[in-house]
Structure formats: C-alpha cells, structure tokens
Design an enzyme around this catalytic site. Structure first.
Site, PDB file in Angstrom:
ATOM      1  N   CYS A  30       3.284   0.854   4.771  1.00 51.13           N
ATOM      2  CA  CYS A  30       5.006   0.727   4.673  1.00 51.13           C
ATOM      3  C   CYS A  30       5.049   2.088   5.715  1.00 51.13           C
ATOM      4  O   CYS A  30       5.421   3.272   5.593  1.00 51.13           O
ATOM      5  CB  CYS A  30       5.402   1.326   3.280  1.00 51.13           C
ATOM      6  N   ALA A  31       5.178   1.479   6.831  1.00 50.82           N
ATOM      7  CA  ALA A  31       5.024   2.604   8.143  1.00 50.82           C
ATOM      8  C   ALA A  31       6.280   3.147   8.378  1.00 50.82           C
ATOM      9  O   ALA A  31       6.454   4.194   9.192  1.00 50.82           O
ATOM     10  CB  ALA A  31       3.975   2.099   9.131  1.00 50.82           C
ATOM     11  N   ASP A  80       6.070  -2.986   8.413  1.00 50.48           N
ATOM     12  CA  ASP A  80       7.323  -2.768   7.565  1.00 50.48           C
ATOM     13  C   ASP A  80       7.839  -4.047   7.450  1.00 50.48           C
ATOM     14  O   ASP A  80       7.669  -5.280   8.257  1.00 50.48           O
ATOM     15  CB  ASP A  80       8.107  -2.015   8.456  1.00 50.48           C
ATOM     16  N   ASP A 133       2.502   4.814   1.645  1.00 50.50           N
ATOM     17  CA  ASP A 133       3.714   5.720   1.436  1.00 50.50           C
ATOM     18  C   ASP A 133       4.739   4.826   1.042  1.00 50.50           C
ATOM     19  O   ASP A 133       5.553   4.228   1.629  1.00 50.50           O
ATOM     20  CB  ASP A 133       4.079   6.470   2.691  1.00 50.50           C
ATOM     21  N   CYS A 178       8.000  10.295  -1.426  1.00 52.66           N
ATOM     22  CA  CYS A 178       8.966  11.459  -1.320  1.00 52.66           C
ATOM     23  C   CYS A 178       9.687  11.686  -2.668  1.00 52.66           C
ATOM     24  O   CYS A 178      11.064  12.072  -2.631  1.00 52.66           O
ATOM     25  CB  CYS A 178       9.720  11.535  -0.268  1.00 52.66           C
TER      26      CYS A 178
END
Length: 447
Positions: A259-260, A285, A332, A385
C-alpha cells in the site's frame, strides 16, 4: 474582486474542507502556491485553518448561545464566526477591532449587507455577554470532548484504553501545531550536510530524537526550494521514518510495498537497496493516479532504479505473484488515521466507532493476501498511522492466529524509544514525541 486576505482565504479553505471532506493540508498548500503568499501571510493562514478545525467543537460551544437559528446558518457564515472567535480566544496579538472589521468585510464580500449585519450582531453580543463556561458541562467525558474538541466516542474509548492521566496528556497536546519534519535522502546526502545547509538558509532545525535520517523544524514550509527539488530531502513525519529501518533491509532484497502511495516509505526503503545487486521494490496502489505520485517521488529522490510502481489492489497480491516471491513485505495498511489528528485535524470528526472494525476487515484481507508471497525466513512489517487496538494489536493477533507460520519479533530501531514500548510492538501516541501517532509490528515467516 474580493480582497483575498489570509482571513478571507481561511474561510474559503474551511468551507471547502467542510463541504468536500478534503484534507486541510492539501488545500492549504494549493492556496498558498496559487496566491503567492509571503511567509508571514502563509503562516497566519495556516494558523487560522488548523486552529479553527482543531478547536471546532469548542468554538461551536462558545457560539451556540448567540445563534438563534443554527440550522439556517450556511457553512461559510459559520466558518466566518468560528474564525473570528478562534482569534479572540486563542491568539494573543490580534486586536479585537481588526477581527470584527474583517469578519464583517468577509461577510459582505461572500454574501451581502444583511449577512454582514448578522455576523456583526452575533460577535458583538458574544463580546458583551462573554463566553459560556466549560465547567458548566456536568458529564466529565462530554466536558473533555468539548474542551479539547474530540468526539465523545473517541474520548470515552481513549479513557478506557489509556486511563485518565494519559488521556489528559494526549488531549492537552493534540491541538498543538505539528512540527515540520523531513527525511534526508541518504542515497545522495548526509544528514549533517543537509542540516548545515538548512541552518545556513535561516531555518531553526535540529536532528530528530527518534529517527536517524530525520530533521525537525519548528514550523516553516519545507515542501519547496532548491534542496527539496533536487531531492536532498522529502517531507515525512518522524514516526513514519521508523518503518523502513524495522525491515532490516539488505541491498539485494526483493521487497513488496503493498500500500505504497504516495511513496514516502517506499523511497525510504529504496535508499537501502542496490539495483546492481538485484534490490527491487514492487510498490502497489489501487489507484493509477497515486501510482504516478510514487513514480514522481521516486524520480525526484533519485531512487527510481529500484522501484517498480504498479496499480493493484493489495487484496489480490496472491493472484498476481508466485508464492515466496519477496524477501521483505511492508503492509502500511489503510486505516482510520487517528494518529494524524494534529496534522489533519478534520480526521477526528469524520470517524465513527464502527469504522474501526470495517477497516480491520480490509487490513486482515490484505495480510491474508500477501502472506503466501513472503519467503520462508523473510520479514513482514505491518504499520498504521492510528492509535486504536482494533486496527493494531488486534489485527496482528488475529493474523498470527490464522497463520501460525508467522512469528512476532521485536521491532528493530535505529534509536531507542523509551515511551510505551513494553511489548514487541512500537505504539507511538502523538504526545509521546510530538509526532504522528503510529503503530509498527514485525513478523517473520517460519518453515
């Protein structure tokens, strides 16, 4: 033509963010560039936009007694009022007459004389009467919610997960301005050289306390200028810079970044690889336009030789790649972003408790899809995040229960992290190091 002062532009941005559910940081960057604002006006505009969004619930509480028909108040008028009260309450050096005058002028320019009279009447009434007292809110969770402008469900959840002391500390810092952090491109520069260049240019900047390649400035607009364009550094939060080192990359590794976009962690990982030794990152992506962002960032940072960006849903990885293709994999994962509340304050208003479990399903689906493509002995890093266990610890625990060939290992770090690291995982809260909230887990695949 309206006079596009920082206050006028702030109301425009705030209205667009509220109506379009767009990100304030992206809207700000665009408006600053389009209007060629000098550093002083850009700084004031940024302070207004972030401040109003960060304190939105508190400002609405202060305004509520003075608005007779809130349902009929248009979005932009509410933003004019919020901007005015924010300046009164939170900014020390702005004269009150300037706040009222410009609020009235903006109301005239965006609406008409009647709207201007309404805005003036509300602000004058509030000035005469004074602000309502937050202490009048009896329920402690509701009081914290309004005082720190955090949705009640999230305050209650953090209270349950973190306890009252940590919650208060988190809330006390969540609305402070975010630091401007950059990652030095160590493929072409040293941290010391870029630090010296930026200090010589007049910036107050220092090495990151937690990220080896990081520098931190107390404010400032760093996503421009010669050094940025030359690829000497890129804008990236300090906590995000811990991901690439956690993978313990070797120059010849074949890496999957599932998931860049937009490529911050991808380009960081690329600095560890060597194309001549076979090092390569397959960066995915789901959206074509975001794939182009990865490619643009890779080119600017001179690491395009080791990055192959492709449009693919990460949940379909095992359909496109052979088993045991990759030495290292980074997931990520798409997440609620609740660790970004300081940098993207609008995030906290757009989330509901149900979102956490819905996102968990996506995160687990991605992990399930990539698992067969990791070589035996290879390493997987899972990061988000966000700060809630539903998207972090619970996801890892469920994945390991379903895939017993994976084993949790401690996260490798360049610098020690004393706060909240009693487990193999890294869980950073925004108040720990004044960074984004972040979670990192590392796993290896056994035979």
């Amino acid at each position: 033509m309206p006079k596009k002062t920082p206050r006028y532009l702030a109301v425009e941005i705030l209205t667009a963010v509220a109506k379009q559910n767009s990100y304030s940081n992206l809207a700000l960057d665009q408006v600053i560039k389009q209007n060629h604002l000098n550093s002083q006006d850009a700084s004031f505009l940024t302070q207004l936009v972030y401040g109003v969004i960060q304190h939105e619930m508190t400002l609405d509480y202060y305004l509520a007694p003075f608005i007779q028909k809130p349902a009929k108040l248009t979005t932009w008028v509410r933003q004019v009022l919020r901007t005015a009260v924010f300046q009164q309450v939170y900014l020390d050096r702005v004269p009150e007459h300037a706040i009222f005058y410009e609020a009235t002028e903006i109301a005239k320019q965006m609406g008409h004389a009647g709207t201007a009279k309404l805005v003036t009447a509300i602000l004058r009434n509030q000035q005469r009467t004074g602000l309502p007292d937050l202490a009048a809110i009896a329920d402690p969770i509701e009081r914290l919610s309004v005082a720190y402008s955090m949705p009640q469900w999230l305050v209650a959840k953090c209270h349950q997960e973190l306890g009252p002391s940590k919650l208060e500390h988190l809330l006390a810092t969540i609305n402070q301005p975010a630091n401007a952090a950059i990652r030095v491109n160590t493929r072409i520069n040293s941290v010391a050289a870029v630090l010296a260049d930026l200090q010589a240019a007049g910036l107050t900047i220092e090495p990151s306390a937690i990220a080896a390649a990081g520098l931190v400035a107390r404010g400032g607009h760093l996503a421009s200028g010669d050094l940025f364009e030359q690829g000497a550094y890129t804008v990236q939060d300090e906590s995000s810079m811990l991901v690439a080192p956690s993978l313990q990359l070797q120059p010849s590794d074949r890496v999957l970044d599932a998931c860049a976009a937009p490529g911050g962690k991808t380009t960081h990982m690329a600095t560890y690889l060597d194309a001549s030794q076979g090092g390569k990152i397959t960066a995915l992506d789901i959206h074509e336009h975001k794939v182009r962002l990865i490619e643009q960032n890779a080119k600017r940072l001179h690491v395009e030789d080791v990055i192959d960006a492709r449009a693919l849903d990460a949940r379909k990885v095992s359909e496109q790649f052979e088993p045991e293709t990759f030495d290292k994999i980074l997931v990520d994962a798409p997440c609620s972003g609740l660790g970004l509340m300081r940098r993207k304050p609008e995030i906290k208003y757009g989330r509901q408790a149900a979102d956490l479990l819905n996102l968990q399903k996506i995160q687990l689906a991605i992990l399930d899809a990539i698992a067969p493509t990791l070589k035996v002995g290879g390493q997987l890093t899972y990061s988000t995040c966000t700060i809630v266990p539903e998207e972090n610890q619970q996801v890892v625990a469920t994945f390991v229960a379903n895939h017993p060939e994976f084993e949790i290992v401690p996260v490798a770090l360049d610098k020690p992290l004393p706060a909240n690291q009693a487990t193999p995982f890294v869980q950073i809260y925004p108040d720990d190091y004044q960074t984004d909230g972040f979670f990192i887990a590392c796993l290896t695949r056994r035979a």
